[in-house]
Design a protein around this motif. Structure first.
Motif, mmCIF file in Angstrom:
data_model
loop_
_atom_site.group_PDB
_atom_site.id
_atom_site.type_symbol
_atom_site.label_atom_id
_atom_site.label_comp_id
_atom_site.label_asym_id
_atom_site.label_seq_id
_atom_site.Cartn_x
_atom_site.Cartn_y
_atom_site.Cartn_z
ATOM 1 N N GLY A 104 0.941 -1.278 -0.014
ATOM 2 C CA GLY A 104 0.006 0.022 0.069
ATOM 3 C C GLY A 104 0.740 1.325 -0.066
ATOM 4 O O GLY A 104 0.186 2.240 0.165
ATOM 5 N N TYR A 105 2.148 1.210 -0.137
ATOM 6 C CA TYR A 105 3.061 2.329 -0.265
ATOM 7 C C TYR A 105 3.052 3.068 -1.398
ATOM 8 O O TYR A 105 2.978 2.459 -2.506
ATOM 9 C CB TYR A 105 4.448 2.066 0.252
ATOM 10 N N ALA A 106 2.734 4.348 -1.699
ATOM 11 C CA ALA A 106 2.246 5.142 -2.835
ATOM 12 C C ALA A 106 3.784 5.237 -3.378
ATOM 13 O O ALA A 106 4.681 5.775 -2.853
ATOM 14 C CB ALA A 106 1.709 6.142 -2.576
ATOM 15 N N ALA A 107 3.944 4.837 -4.753
ATOM 16 C CA ALA A 107 5.121 5.123 -5.561
ATOM 17 C C ALA A 107 5.022 6.215 -6.518
ATOM 18 O O ALA A 107 6.063 6.730 -6.757
ATOM 19 C CB ALA A 107 5.746 3.754 -6.262
ATOM 20 N N TRP A 108 3.890 5.921 -7.072
ATOM 21 C CA TRP A 108 3.648 7.155 -8.165
ATOM 22 C C TRP A 108 2.234 7.775 -7.662
ATOM 23 O O TRP A 108 1.223 7.099 -7.821
ATOM 24 C CB TRP A 108 3.806 6.683 -9.730
ATOM 25 N N THR A 109 2.295 9.001 -8.185
ATOM 26 C CA THR A 109 1.127 9.692 -7.810
ATOM 27 C C THR A 109 0.592 10.616 -9.066
ATOM 28 O O THR A 109 1.477 11.345 -9.467
ATOM 29 C CB THR A 109 0.794 10.820 -6.695
ATOM 30 N N VAL A 110 -0.428 10.380 -9.660
ATOM 31 C CA VAL A 110 -0.829 11.262 -10.956
ATOM 32 C C VAL A 110 -1.867 12.129 -10.530
ATOM 33 O O VAL A 110 -3.130 11.535 -10.036
ATOM 34 C CB VAL A 110 -1.269 10.255 -12.075
ATOM 35 N N SER A 111 -2.002 13.254 -10.755
ATOM 36 C CA SER A 111 -3.129 14.309 -10.397
ATOM 37 C C SER A 111 -3.009 15.473 -11.513
ATOM 38 O O SER A 111 -2.218 15.803 -12.218
ATOM 39 C CB SER A 111 -2.743 15.149 -9.022
#
Length: 613
Positions: free
Chosen positions: A73-80
């Motif tokens: 559940g660790y976020a590696a990439w965030t797209v916004s």
């Protein structure tokens, strides 16, 4: 490996972006934009990834944000996405394998994307900040740290591609962020309002295509290096605004000219393709340099020198620039003021793929004394004289000026066909003028000041009357290179079946291949000169009859991509049937410079005269 269909893939949209994300690896399945924010997205289809399924999976947060996380559940990439701004953020996940880059791999035949920026020597990466330009869609200014790996291929399976990667965070740099700003980059000329100018705004940068394997501006991102079109790039670059802070279009032209100054070959120069290269090229096996290559390089170099803040670059480069000029001027072998190509250009002495004609129109038998190449040589010599004077090289300035004066004195009488009132395309070694009603030849002679206004108007009267007589009125497709069929004896001889697909006739009079490819096909390529000439002569209504439909054609995407028959739109029969193969030819977009002529004519009632060379 293939992923799910686009209908199953999560999407993020705004008036500027239409995105689709791969659920099983950090990657775009689609990236399309409208730089004007009108929701008119172009094609952004991407190829399936060649990488195995990732340990990172996509998790939706809300309609404007998505997260790729590992199994814990660790976020590696965030797209916004918010309006015109797309943000990619990478976090280093402790204990995970090396984080995956965020991939972008366009289908090139669907989208001739290119990354515009500076590349370090021996690198296949573009330094940030840079611009991702999507032709006919607009541009994305990319900010961040470091460089973006970049590649493009055309002779590969399953199909040609353009690929870009956004490097992930690392143990040494645990957070990385990229900001992608969708926009349109074009000169801020007063009056360019309304949908007629949308194509101009979305596509002004279309002419710039950076090939990562050459680290030079080329025909397109996976195509050939072509020195005889570099002058076009310089003409467009000098009007362009800054691409991103600290990066000008002219910097890209300068980087390209620097490569030629260092000895790089290109299509039109002897030896191109004879040495090892990992680029996908079509070699120039001809034993002579084309007549338009050195004039083009000289014009580009002089424009780069003008654009520099000081003379440091020009002084360091002048010895090689001067050697180019000597090569060009040595082409006047008989002393009549005109440069000559070693091929005779005689009717029946047909060029073959391994021995090309004298200029860009490499399927037509331009040879010996070539009207187009000589006009370019005139322009080059005048600009060179200006540069030499500025640098204090009096002898070189005098030599270039004398060359220009002598060339101009010979030009009109040599090429004028008294039977038609038009300039012939070339005068062959046997003294014959080869006149197939070439619009661009009349245009360049006017635009570069080789004809008096009276001579120019006479030529344009005849040309426009001929255009009407032969029934050409599809200006939304551009202009034909010639209005009379080029017969078999003056067209390239191919050695494969079905060569008529490139305009080669079977019939002696050329009628069976007319309107196909270079044999009278409509194109945006070289239309600039005819349109500029009409504005320059003050023939505003004539210019508008040609240019305004072309401008609408640019807005509708008529000059790029592929038609239903699988052939590309850069060459069309007069009924609109596609006959090209590249998909995008940068030359077709120089004509967008004529927007300035049109706007100036609206502002003051007369055209903005091209600065006379």
């Amino acid at each position: 490996m293939t992923g799910p269909s686009l209908s199953q893939i999560p999407r993020l949209t705004s008036p500027f972006f239409d995105l689709a994300l791969d659920p099983i690896r950090p990657r775009f399945e689609k990236l399309a934009i409208d730089g004007l924010g009108k929701g008119r997205y172009g094609d952004g289809a991407c190829l399936p990834s060649e990488e195995p399924e990732s340990t990172l999976k996509l998790t939706w947060v809300n309609p404007s944000m998505a997260v790729y996380a590992d199994s814990k559940g660790y976020a590696a990439w965030t797209v916004s996405l918010k309006g015109r701004i797309l943000t990619l953020r990478s976090n280093f996940v402790q204990g995970s394998p090396v984080n995956r880059p965020f991939e972008l791999r366009f289908r090139q035949k669907a989208n001739h994307a290119t990354l515009l920026g500076l590349m370090a020597p021996d690198s296949r990466a573009v330094q940030l900040p840079c611009v991702l330009h999507l032709p006919d869609q607009g541009s994305i200014r990319i900010k961040g740290q470091g460089a973006l790996p970049y590649d493009a291929r055309r002779y590969v399976k399953p199909e040609p591609y353009v690929s870009i990667a956004f490097p992930a965070a690392t143990v040494g740099q645990k957070k990385v962020s990229y900001t992608l700003d969708a926009t349109c980059i074009f000169p801020n000329w007063k009056g360019a309002d309304g949908p007629l100018f949308d194509g101009f705004k979305r596509g002004y940068l279309n002419i710039f295509q950076l090939n990562p394997r050459f680290r030079m501006l080329c025909n397109n991102a996976s195509s050939d290096a072509v020195p005889f079109t570099v002058y076009m790039l310089a003409e467009v670059a000098k009007k362009a605004p800054e691409l991103v802070p600290g990066l000008r279009a002219m910097d890209l032209v300068k980087a390209t000219v620097d490569r030629y100054l260092a000895g790089e070959k290109g299509y039109g120069l002897r030896g191109y393709g004879s040495t090892g290269s990992d680029a996908d090229i079509v070699g120039w096996a001809t034993p002579y340099d084309s007549l338009d290559t050195y004039p083009s390089l000289l014009i580009a170099a002089c424009e780069v020198a003008k654009a520099e803040r000081d003379t440091t670059w020009a002084k360091a480069s002048f010895a090689t620039i001067s050697s180019w000029a000597k090569e060009m001027m040595a082409g006047d072998r008989d002393g009549n003021g005109l440069v000559e190509y070693p091929r005779t250009g005689n009717f029946g002495d047909r060029p073959v793929p391994s021995n090309r004609p004298s200029n860009w129109w490499d399927c037509i038998n331009f040879g010996h004394e070539d009207a187009y190449a000589n006009a370019l040589a005139y322009r080059a010599s005048v600009l060179l004289a200006e540069l030499a004077r500025r640098l204090g090289h009096k002898d070189e300035a005098a030599s270039a000026t004398a060359f220009a004066v002598k060339l101009k004195a010979s030009y009109h009488a040599t090429f004028l066909n008294p039977k038609t009132g038009l300039l012939a395309g070339w005068r062959s070694k046997d003294g014959q003028r080869h006149d197939y009603a070439f619009p661009f030849v009349q245009g360049i002679a006017v635009a570069y000041g080789l004809l008096t206004p009276e001579q120019g108007n006479k030529a344009m009267d005849v040309l426009l009357a001929k255009m009407k007589a032969v029934g050409f009125n599809r200006f939304d497709l551009g202009l034909p290179g010639n209005l009379i069929p080029v017969p078999k004896g003056d067209y390239v001889k191919h050695d494969w079946a079905g060569a008529i697909g490139v305009g080669e006739p079977s019939l002696d009079d050329g009628s069976d291949a007319f309107q196909i490819y270079e044999n009278g096909g409509a194109t945006g390529c070289y239309a600039f000169f005819t349109v500029r000439a009409l504005y320059q002569l003050g023939r505003i209504e004539d210019a508008r009859r040609v240019f305004l439909p072309m401008l609408q054609g640019y807005a509708e995407g008529n000059f790029m991509g592929f038609g239903p028959n699988g052939q590309s739109k850069d060459w069309r029969a007069w009924d609109g049937t596609c006959h090209g193969y590249e998909g995008l030819l940068v030359d077709a977009f120089m004509t967008l410079l004529c927007v300035e002529d049109e706007l100036m004519s609206r502002l003051i009632g007369v055209p903005k005269l091209n600065e006379r060379p």
